[in-house]
Design a protein around this motif. Structure first.
Motif, PDB file in Angstrom:
ATOM      1  N   UNK A  13     -11.232  -7.617 -15.221  1.00 30.10           N
ATOM      2  CA  UNK A  13     -10.578  -7.599 -16.533  1.00 30.10           C
ATOM      3  C   UNK A  13      -9.550  -8.726 -16.659  1.00 30.10           C
ATOM      4  N   UNK A  14      -8.766  -8.934 -15.597  1.00 28.17           N
ATOM      5  CA  UNK A  14      -7.801 -10.032 -15.640  1.00 28.17           C
ATOM      6  C   UNK A  14      -8.531 -11.371 -15.645  1.00 28.17           C
ATOM      7  N   UNK A  15      -9.600 -11.497 -14.878  1.00 25.52           N
ATOM      8  CA  UNK A  15     -10.386 -12.737 -14.887  1.00 25.52           C
ATOM      9  C   UNK A  15     -10.901 -13.038 -16.290  1.00 25.52           C
ATOM     10  N   UNK A  16     -11.373 -12.009 -16.979  1.00 28.66           N
ATOM     11  CA  UNK A  16     -11.862 -12.183 -18.346  1.00 28.66           C
ATOM     12  C   UNK A  16     -10.735 -12.634 -19.275  1.00 28.66           C
ATOM     13  N   UNK A  17      -9.559 -12.036 -19.114  1.00 31.93           N
ATOM     14  CA  UNK A  17      -8.404 -12.416 -19.926  1.00 31.93           C
ATOM     15  C   UNK A  17      -8.002 -13.871 -19.654  1.00 31.93           C
ATOM     16  N   UNK A  18      -7.993 -14.268 -18.396  1.00 33.04           N
ATOM     17  CA  UNK A  18      -7.640 -15.643 -18.033  1.00 33.04           C
ATOM     18  C   UNK A  18      -8.641 -16.630 -18.638  1.00 33.04           C
ATOM     19  N   UNK A  19      -9.921 -16.307 -18.552  1.00 35.72           N
ATOM     20  CA  UNK A  19     -10.944 -17.170 -19.150  1.00 35.72           C
ATOM     21  C   UNK A  19     -10.780 -17.245 -20.669  1.00 35.72           C
ATOM     22  N   UNK A  20     -10.447 -16.119 -21.285  1.00 38.17           N
ATOM     23  CA  UNK A  20     -10.193 -16.116 -22.726  1.00 38.17           C
ATOM     24  C   UNK A  20      -9.039 -17.059 -23.064  1.00 38.17           C
ATOM     25  N   UNK A  21      -7.956 -16.987 -22.288  1.00 37.99           N
ATOM     26  CA  UNK A  21      -6.816 -17.875 -22.518  1.00 37.99           C
ATOM     27  C   UNK A  21      -7.209 -19.338 -22.326  1.00 37.99           C
ATOM     28  N   UNK A  22      -8.055 -19.609 -21.345  1.00 38.65           N
ATOM     29  CA  UNK A  22      -8.519 -20.984 -21.131  1.00 38.65           C
ATOM     30  C   UNK A  22      -9.269 -21.484 -22.369  1.00 38.65           C
ATOM     31  N   UNK A  23     -10.098 -20.615 -22.916  1.00 37.10           N
ATOM     32  CA  UNK A  23     -10.881 -20.998 -24.100  1.00 37.10           C
ATOM     33  C   UNK A  23     -10.026 -21.126 -25.352  1.00 37.10           C
ATOM     34  N   UNK A  24      -9.026 -20.269 -25.515  1.00 32.65           N
ATOM     35  CA  UNK A  24      -8.280 -20.184 -26.768  1.00 32.65           C
ATOM     36  C   UNK A  24      -6.939 -20.917 -26.781  1.00 32.65           C
ATOM     37  N   UNK A  25      -6.276 -21.021 -25.650  1.00 32.61           N
ATOM     38  CA  UNK A  25      -4.931 -21.592 -25.609  1.00 32.61           C
ATOM     39  C   UNK A  25      -5.010 -23.095 -25.316  1.00 32.61           C
ATOM     40  N   UNK A  26      -5.260 -23.854 -26.365  1.00 35.00           N
ATOM     41  CA  UNK A  26      -5.470 -25.296 -26.190  1.00 35.00           C
ATOM     42  C   UNK A  26      -4.215 -26.016 -25.687  1.00 35.00           C
ATOM     43  N   UNK A  27      -3.032 -25.557 -26.084  1.00 35.63           N
ATOM     44  CA  UNK A  27      -1.797 -26.195 -25.630  1.00 35.63           C
ATOM     45  C   UNK A  27      -1.605 -26.025 -24.121  1.00 35.63           C
ATOM     46  N   UNK A  28      -1.842 -24.829 -23.616  1.00 39.44           N
ATOM     47  CA  UNK A  28      -1.707 -24.588 -22.178  1.00 39.44           C
ATOM     48  C   UNK A  28      -2.772 -25.370 -21.409  1.00 39.44           C
TER      49      UNK A  28
END
Length: 122
Positions: A13-28
């Motif tokens: 679940x955390x891995x999925x969340x991290x991947x989501x952030x990678x896809x969505x958080x362009x600034x980071x």
């Protein structure tokens, strides 16, 4: 920004969340392109800045009073002073009896006999 080791274990679940952030958080993601050691920053930053995951993370704040085996429940690490030891065949029995799934630090050319022992007996 949060930092930590690049070797850790996380839930799917955390891995999925991290991947989501990678896809969505362009600034980071843009910041990580030029950051020193992004593998030691990205997942930690995402997890510790998440209200959902923050409480389940282990915050390492006191180097002198740290219980490293507790912080690395799946990985066996042998220390020589402040350096991580390069494992060799002399570490086989200790590693085998450690109850850990992973080991660090294995280096090609220096740990080959250990790797062969592991492959032969497992």
């Amino acid at each position: 920004m949060w930092k930590g080791a690049a070797w850790w274990a996380i839930s799917p679940q955390l891995a999925s969340y991290i991947l989501h952030e990678w896809d969505e958080n362009t600034e980071l993601r843009k910041y990580m392109r030029t950051a020193l050691c992004p593998a030691e920053l990205f997942a930690q930053t995402v997890a510790f800045n998440s209200e959902e995951w923050r409480e389940r993370c282990i915050e390492f704040t006191d180097k002198d009073n740290c219980n490293l085996p507790a912080l690395t429940p799946l990985t066996w690490v042998a220390w020589q002073g402040s350096e991580i030891k390069v494992l060799d065949e002399s570490d086989y029995e200790t590693l085998k009896n450690s109850g850990k799934m992973f080991a660090r630090k294995v280096v090609t050319g220096k740990s080959d006999k250990l790797v062969n022992l592991i492959q032969r007996h497992n």
